[in-house]
Design an enzyme around this catalytic site. Structure first.
Site, PDB file in Angstrom:
ATOM      1  N   CYS A 270     -51.550 -40.960   9.771  1.00  0.00           N
ATOM      2  CA  CYS A 270     -51.523 -41.317   8.425  1.00  0.00           C
ATOM      3  C   CYS A 270     -52.599 -42.606   8.393  1.00  0.00           C
ATOM      4  O   CYS A 270     -53.728 -42.436   8.517  1.00  0.00           O
ATOM      5  CB  CYS A 270     -50.435 -41.730   7.833  1.00  0.00           C
ATOM      6  N   HIS A 367     -47.510 -36.426   8.625  1.00  0.00           N
ATOM      7  CA  HIS A 367     -46.275 -37.081   9.345  1.00  0.00           C
ATOM      8  C   HIS A 367     -45.648 -36.091  10.290  1.00  0.00           C
ATOM      9  O   HIS A 367     -44.791 -35.342   9.561  1.00  0.00           O
ATOM     10  CB  HIS A 367     -45.298 -37.591   8.248  1.00  0.00           C
ATOM     11  N   GLU A 369     -43.698 -36.621  12.322  1.00  0.00           N
ATOM     12  CA  GLU A 369     -42.201 -36.784  12.749  1.00  0.00           C
ATOM     13  C   GLU A 369     -41.141 -36.181  11.485  1.00  0.00           C
ATOM     14  O   GLU A 369     -40.066 -35.946  12.078  1.00  0.00           O
ATOM     15  CB  GLU A 369     -41.894 -38.422  12.879  1.00  0.00           C
TER      16      GLU A 369
END
Length: 392
Positions: A270, A367, A369
């Site tokens: 990001c 992202h 995660e």
């Protein structure tokens, strides 16, 4: 009768009135939700159907008023396990149809109670579809939400407050959300590697996923120096997500260039992707309305595989998407060899990843995660681990 007047006339007298005012003068009237008062920020929309708690606690949403496109929000309540940080970061919250009560075995309190306790001013009962379409057509813009006594202020005065607020372009916000003191997330099981992670607005799931791969994560403040990074004796360096304009992050870009010069394996996500772009000599620019949600299609150009990914960014890297190119000069004469755009967004061809071909560094704009899902991109952490292994 205008749309706003119709909305106001439809409100039950028992509900507190709230007003949303965009900087171009368009207004929406609804009901107060969360804390009462006033707030200003950048209006953005999130297309995720789930994961609102992770969204609210994502530091990348600092100074943004989030409009949820999903009409029904709050039905699973809030718990103490799913937050991505220790607090709610959004400047304001906009929903169409909030849940009357949560219904989930993990729920510990209602979403509205959490917003009120955190002082987050919100609005409900408005046409979020119309608002989202407006932002898609006109672009992200400043907005204010006013409830309680503030909702009775003349609209012209409210509009002046909105237009007097700071824009997102040129905003340096990473230092405002990052940790002020270093901390360590220990490896799960046997420690295989050590990583220095620069906190630009890091989400809790990121060091947790690294730790599961046997990585001891040293989370450093956004102001960390290269000497502090080297003191960790890292096998790799990670730059996190974060809020604000990447064009303001000169210190972090200079730090990243030192990491690249030292040939320490690097992975960024990001905001970290945008900073890698700047470190390599590319520019960045503000998107019209950005990408925010957990359903964004991204193509891995090396394999042709399409991943459904989680996004939260309003800026992007300005780099050529066709083939490999020489990294532009960074102004100091340092050359970083060949670079290619590794991933692109299938909605609008925005650069979603960079890969250095002559040094160990890569990044993605999304992202991996993604605590609330999807998990299509979790392999990127394994790739980072393999890069550190190969560099030994």
């Amino acid at each position: 009768m205008t749309t706003t007047q119709e909305q106001a006339a439809a409100l039950p007298s028992s509900l507190e009135r709230a007003v949303l005012v965009l900087e171009d003068g368009r207004t929406f009237t609804g009901q107060a939700y969360g804390a009462r008062g006033e707030t200003v920020g950048e209006a953005v929309f999130n297309t995720g159907m789930t994961g609102y708690q992770e969204t609210l606690t994502d530091p990348s949403y600092h100074r943004q008023v989030v409009v949820m496109t999903a009409p029904h929000v709050g039905n699973t309540g809030v718990n103490d396990e799913d937050g991505e940080s220790s607090r709610i970061w959004v400047a304001g919250y906009v929903v169409r149809d909030p849940a009357v009560r949560p219904s989930n075995w993990r729920s510990q309190r209602t979403l509205e109670d959490d917003l009120a306790t955190s002082g987050v001013v919100g609005i409900s009962g408005i046409d979020t579809r119309a608002l989202t379409r407006h932002l898609r057509e006109r672009g992200a813009m400043r907005v204010g939400i006013f409830s309680g006594d503030h909702a009775d202020t003349p609209v012209d005065d409210l509009l002046a407050r909105v237009r007097g607020s700071a824009p997102m372009t040129g905003a340096a916000l990473a230092d405002e959300v990052a940790t002020t003191e270093p901390y360590v997330v220990p490896a799960v099981g046997q420690r295989r590697f050590t990583v220095a992670a620069l906190d630009l607005g890091i989400k809790a799931m990121t060091p947790a996923l690294l730790a599961r791969r046997g990585i001891e994560v040293h989370v450093l403040p956004s102001t960390a120096t290269f000497e502090q990074v080297r003191a960790v004796e890292p096998d790799g360096v990670f730059f996190s997500n974060g809020p604000g304009d990447p064009g303001t992050a000169d210190h972090q870009v200079a730090l990243l260039r030192e990491v690249l010069d030292a040939r320490i394996p690097f992975f960024g996500i990001c905001f970290g992707n945008q900073l890698l772009g700047r470190a390599l000599g590319f520019g960045t620019y503000k998107l019209k309305y950005g990408h925010r949600g957990i359903n964004q299609p991204v193509m891995d150009r090396a394999t042709g595989k399409v991943e459904v990914t989680a996004h939260n960014h309003g800026f992007a890297v300005d780099a050529p998407t066709d083939g490999e190119v020489a990294a532009p000069s960074d102004g100091s004469g340092t050359a970083y060899g060949r670079v290619r755009v590794s991933h692109v967004c299938l909605n609008d061809d925005v650069v979603e990843g960079l890969e250095c071909l002559d040094l160990p560094a890569y990044s993605v704009q999304y992202h991996p995660e993604a605590a609330a899902g999807p998990h299509d991109a979790s392999y990127l952490f394994d790739r980072f681990t393999q890069m550190m292994e190969d560099n030994r």
